[in-house]
Design an enzyme around this catalytic site. Structure first.
Site, PDB file in Angstrom:
ATOM      1  N   GLU A  87      48.390   1.367 -36.638  1.00  0.00           N
ATOM      2  CA  GLU A  87      48.737   2.654 -37.256  1.00  0.00           C
ATOM      3  C   GLU A  87      48.085   2.640 -38.630  1.00  0.00           C
ATOM      4  OE1 GLU A  87      50.318   5.083 -35.843  1.00  0.00           O
ATOM      5  OE2 GLU A  87      51.343   4.144 -34.142  1.00  0.00           O
TER       6      GLU A  87
ATOM      7  N   CYS B  38      50.903   8.665 -44.683  1.00  0.00           N
ATOM      8  CA  CYS B  38      49.675   8.554 -43.891  1.00  0.00           C
ATOM      9  C   CYS B  38      49.290   9.940 -43.369  1.00  0.00           C
ATOM     10  CB  CYS B  38      49.868   7.569 -42.751  1.00  0.00           C
ATOM     11  SG  CYS B  38      51.339   7.896 -41.782  1.00  0.00           S
TER      12      CYS B  38
HETATM   13  N1  NAD Z   1      49.195   5.566 -39.365  1.00  0.00           N
HETATM   14  C1  NAD Z   1      50.398   5.271 -39.807  1.00  0.00           C
HETATM   15  O1  NAD Z   1      51.394   5.380 -39.107  1.00  0.00           O
HETATM   16  C2  NAD Z   1      50.587   4.779 -41.213  1.00  0.00           C
HETATM   17  C3  NAD Z   1      51.882   4.764 -41.754  1.00  0.00           C
HETATM   18  C4  NAD Z   1      52.043   4.320 -43.064  1.00  0.00           C
HETATM   19  C5  NAD Z   1      50.937   3.913 -43.804  1.00  0.00           C
HETATM   20  N2  NAD Z   1      49.698   3.946 -43.246  1.00  0.00           N
HETATM   21  C6  NAD Z   1      48.527   3.569 -44.023  1.00  0.00           C
HETATM   22  O2  NAD Z   1      48.824   2.425 -44.836  1.00  0.00           O
HETATM   23  C7  NAD Z   1      48.049   2.474 -46.028  1.00  0.00           C
HETATM   24  C8  NAD Z   1      48.932   2.285 -47.237  1.00  0.00           C
HETATM   25  O3  NAD Z   1      49.686   1.114 -47.131  1.00  0.00           O
HETATM   26  P1  NAD Z   1      49.326  -0.279 -47.846  1.00  0.00           P
HETATM   27  O4  NAD Z   1      48.598   0.000 -49.106  1.00  0.00           O
HETATM   28  O5  NAD Z   1      50.596  -1.056 -47.892  1.00  0.00           O
HETATM   29  O6  NAD Z   1      48.331  -0.928 -46.781  1.00  0.00           O
HETATM   30  P2  NAD Z   1      47.666  -2.386 -46.767  1.00  0.00           P
HETATM   31  O7  NAD Z   1      46.676  -2.389 -45.664  1.00  0.00           O
HETATM   32  O8  NAD Z   1      47.199  -2.783 -48.108  1.00  0.00           O
HETATM   33  O9  NAD Z   1      48.884  -3.384 -46.410  1.00  0.00           O
HETATM   34  C9  NAD Z   1      49.621  -3.255 -45.215  1.00  0.00           C
HETATM   35  C10 NAD Z   1      50.261  -4.589 -44.853  1.00  0.00           C
HETATM   36  O10 NAD Z   1      49.242  -5.525 -44.523  1.00  0.00           O
HETATM   37  C11 NAD Z   1      49.477  -6.755 -45.205  1.00  0.00           C
HETATM   38  N3  NAD Z   1      48.191  -7.454 -45.352  1.00  0.00           N
HETATM   39  C12 NAD Z   1      47.321  -7.387 -46.380  1.00  0.00           C
HETATM   40  N4  NAD Z   1      46.210  -8.120 -46.095  1.00  0.00           N
HETATM   41  C13 NAD Z   1      46.397  -8.645 -44.865  1.00  0.00           C
HETATM   42  C14 NAD Z   1      45.605  -9.459 -44.003  1.00  0.00           C
HETATM   43  N5  NAD Z   1      44.391  -9.880 -44.365  1.00  0.00           N
HETATM   44  N6  NAD Z   1      46.089  -9.780 -42.790  1.00  0.00           N
HETATM   45  C15 NAD Z   1      47.306  -9.335 -42.387  1.00  0.00           C
HETATM   46  N7  NAD Z   1      48.102  -8.561 -43.158  1.00  0.00           N
HETATM   47  C16 NAD Z   1      47.659  -8.215 -44.377  1.00  0.00           C
HETATM   48  C17 NAD Z   1      50.131  -6.308 -46.489  1.00  0.00           C
HETATM   49  O11 NAD Z   1      50.795  -7.382 -47.124  1.00  0.00           O
HETATM   50  C18 NAD Z   1      51.070  -5.227 -45.988  1.00  0.00           C
HETATM   51  O12 NAD Z   1      52.239  -5.786 -45.444  1.00  0.00           O
HETATM   52  C19 NAD Z   1      47.354   3.828 -46.022  1.00  0.00           C
HETATM   53  O13 NAD Z   1      46.034   3.671 -45.569  1.00  0.00           O
HETATM   54  C20 NAD Z   1      48.172   4.634 -45.016  1.00  0.00           C
HETATM   55  O14 NAD Z   1      47.480   5.697 -44.414  1.00  0.00           O
HETATM   56  C21 NAD Z   1      49.502   4.357 -41.965  1.00  0.00           C
END
Ligand code: NAD
Length: 540
Positions: free
Chosen positions: A295, A329
């Site tokens: 997602e 998102c």
């Molecule tokens: N499509 C959806 O349903 C949905 C819903 C909510 C947010 N989002 C998206 O999320 C983003 C915002 O959230 P964010 O800034 O927390 O995202 P992010 O990608 O920075 O982090 C998301 C998660 O991934 C973890 N993470 C970071 N690096 C990692 C790695 N190398 N391997 C595994 N896990 C890792 C983080 O600690 C966090 O828990 C936006 O792009 C938004 O559109 C999408």
């Protein structure tokens, strides 16, 4: 502003010294949790320093995460995160717990999920307030987020009696052809900061009724939400004499996420977050032939044709573009207006934005409609995107500045005069910047909608039935969510939620999303004495 103390690479002796420093530092620092205004945090069982790992017992040997209120930059409380070793212990316990959980009939698992829903209802207000305090969204949205989890629990309870297989006619005499669904095992959930409770809720309720156990890694900047939510669930499990490790938690950063993505013991990794990180997770999981449910980012558009109800468009756009300070998102980032309604809608939208500004404030206070960004990094991304948009020829119609007040507040912003294929317009910047684009036909608007990499949510405003079906059809929107006369954000839980292309293709929540949490077996049973082969093949 938000500090993350990294102890990961320290030797044991250094770690001791490190934790001592942190302990001393904590004792002299002021915590919001100690103030009467935030006493609701104690109702959630939170303290100044909280263990961030749960697998039936609470512990944590990793970094100390300090969590800050985005509205004033002040320290709320601390969470001791987990290490990769702590994660490993959780996997071991979770797999043991699976042996118990998978044997419980699905409707009985549904009963446990029903109790989780009841427990969440009891804590709707304090947990909703915590979401608002720690993430920065306004209180009605914080409460709405917990309500969403409650709704998914209700949905999953019904589902626990309805996850049906199939009996398919067999071409062979005395044979039965069946389709069976079984749980996958332990599901890993990695979630983003902006929905620190609901996204886990979707995964949790569905995974549980499907017969999986879970290990959750929330975002490192919202660890209190993860701990408080897990405490509510843990109470229900413990009251039912079930292993707490059914719903394990490992607070932490990328190291834990990476370990989970690589881990062959985790058949499904459900990842919610940015496209950049999602791609890395997907490739890692795929390289071990695991399954990922993605997602990822969106770059959502509202399209408005000449027949649209202008006032409805403005109301919808205000919520979808500026609501949650652009941190959904499904936030509308592009407004594609037919040139016949362009001037009228832009003028009304600017007025609506003006009326929003006096409603800016601490998101936890009643009456506030517009809150802060989550952290300084987001403020920097906002400033950089404005600069890039202006350099590309964009005209700021409203906003464009960082607000001069404590916390991470920026003005909701409208920018015109750019083309749909300008790089900054094609990029998801997770802040309240709206690009207003012009078009002269529905075909052109759809082409603009579809030309970005992301494919999450999209809406068309029209009163013309013919346009509606073009929009929903094969040459219409290529997104996972395709709406008419409602905004791009604010999905109901009954439908499958997710998007196409760089949004990752996953589906969560309603409809048949449960199938993503199960494995399908095609089973052929011969109840006769002969051994006929399919396709009439003779092997004699
Ligand atoms: N499509 C959806 O349903 C949905 C819903 C909510 C947010 N989002 C998206 O999320 C983003 C915002 O959230 P964010 O800034 O927390 O995202 P992010 O990608 O920075 O982090 C998301 C998660 O991934 C973890 N993470 C970071 N690096 C990692 C790695 N190398 N391997 C595994 N896990 C890792 C983080 O600690 C966090 O828990 C936006 O792009 C938004 O559109 C999408």
């Amino acid at each position: 502003m938000a500090l993350l103390f990294v102890a990961r690479n320290l030797r044991a002796t250094e770690k001791l010294a490190f934790s001592y420093t942190i302990r001393n530092m904590s004792s002299t620092q002021k915590f919001l949790i100690d103030q009467p205004k935030y006493s609701f945090l104690k109702e959630l069982g939170l303290e100044k320093r909280n263990a961030g790992v749960y697998n039936g017992k609470w512990f944590g040997n990793g970094e100390v995460l300090q969590t800050f209120c985005p509205a004033n930059g002040e320290l709320i409380a601390e969470v001791q995160a987990g290490t990769v070793d702590d994660y490993d212990q959780c996997v071991v316990e979770s797999r043991k717990a699976w042996n118990v959980w998978a044997d419980i009939p699905a409707p009985k698992r549904g009963e446990i999920v029903r109790q989780i829903g009841v427990a969440l209802r009891d804590k709707l207000e304090p947990l909703g307030k915590l979401v608002s305090l720690e993430m920065g969204k306004i209180l009605p949205e914080g409460i709405g987020e917990v309500q969403e989890y409650v709704d998914v629990c209700d949905y999953a309870v019904g589902l626990s009696r309805m996850m049906e297989g199939k009996v398919i006619p067999s071409e062979r005499p005395n044979h039965a052809l069946l389709e069976m669904w079984n749980p996958l095992g332990t599901v890993g959930v990695i979630s983003a900061f902006n929905f620190p409770v609901a996204v886990y809720g979707w995964n949790n309720a569905l995974s549980l009724v499907c017969g999986n156990t879970l290990i959750w890694k929330g975002a490192p900047s919202t660890p209190l939400c993860s701990v408080a939510t897990t405490k509510i669930i843990a109470d229900v499990l413990e009251q039912n004499n079930l292993p707490g490790a059914i719903c394990s938690l490992v607070s932490g950063g990328a190291d834990v996420g990476i370990a989970m993505a690589k881990d062959v013991r985790i058949p499904l990794v459900s990842f919610t977050g940015s496209t950049k990180v999602g791609r890395e997770v997907a490739l890692t999981v795929q390289s071990r032939f695991g399954r990922s449910l993605l997602e990822l980012g969106g770059n959502n558009a509202i399209l408005v044709d000449e027949s649209a109800d202008v006032d409805l468009v403005v109301r919808a756009a205000l919520f979808a573009c500026a609501g949650t300070a652009g941190q959904r998102c499904t936030t509308t980032r592009r407004l594609v207006l037919h040139d016949k309604v362009y001037d009228a809608i832009l003028a009304k939208l600017v007025k609506a934005y003006e009326q929003l500004l006096p409603r800016t404030g601490d998101p936890i206070e009643a009456g506030v409609m517009y809150g802060p960004l989550h952290n300084q990094m987001a403020v920097d991304q906002y400033s950089a995107a404005i600069k890039e948009a202006v350099a590309s020829g964009g005209k700021i119609e409203f906003g464009g500045k960082v607000m001069d007040r404590p916390g991470f507040f920026v003005e909701p912003t409208i920018i015109s005069n750019l083309k749909g294929d300008t790089p900054v317009v094609m990029t998801e910047t997770f802040v309240p910047i709206l690009y207003v684009l012009k078009c002269s036909s529905l075909e052109e608007a759809i082409q603009i909608n579809n030309q970005v990499d992301q494919g999450l949510s999209s809406s068309l405003f029209t009163q013309n039935m013919g346009q509606v079906f073009k929009w929903l059809g094969p040459k219409g929107s290529d997104c996972g969510i395709v709406n008419v006369n409602i905004p791009t954000s604010g999905a109901e839980i009954g439908g499958a939620f997710g998007g196409e292309k760089h949004t990752g293709g996953g589906r969560e929540s309603g409809s048949d999303s449960w199938k993503q949490y199960m494995r399908r077996s095609t089973c052929t049973i011969n109840y006769g004495k002969d051994l006929p082969l399919a396709q009439g093949i003779k092997f004699e």
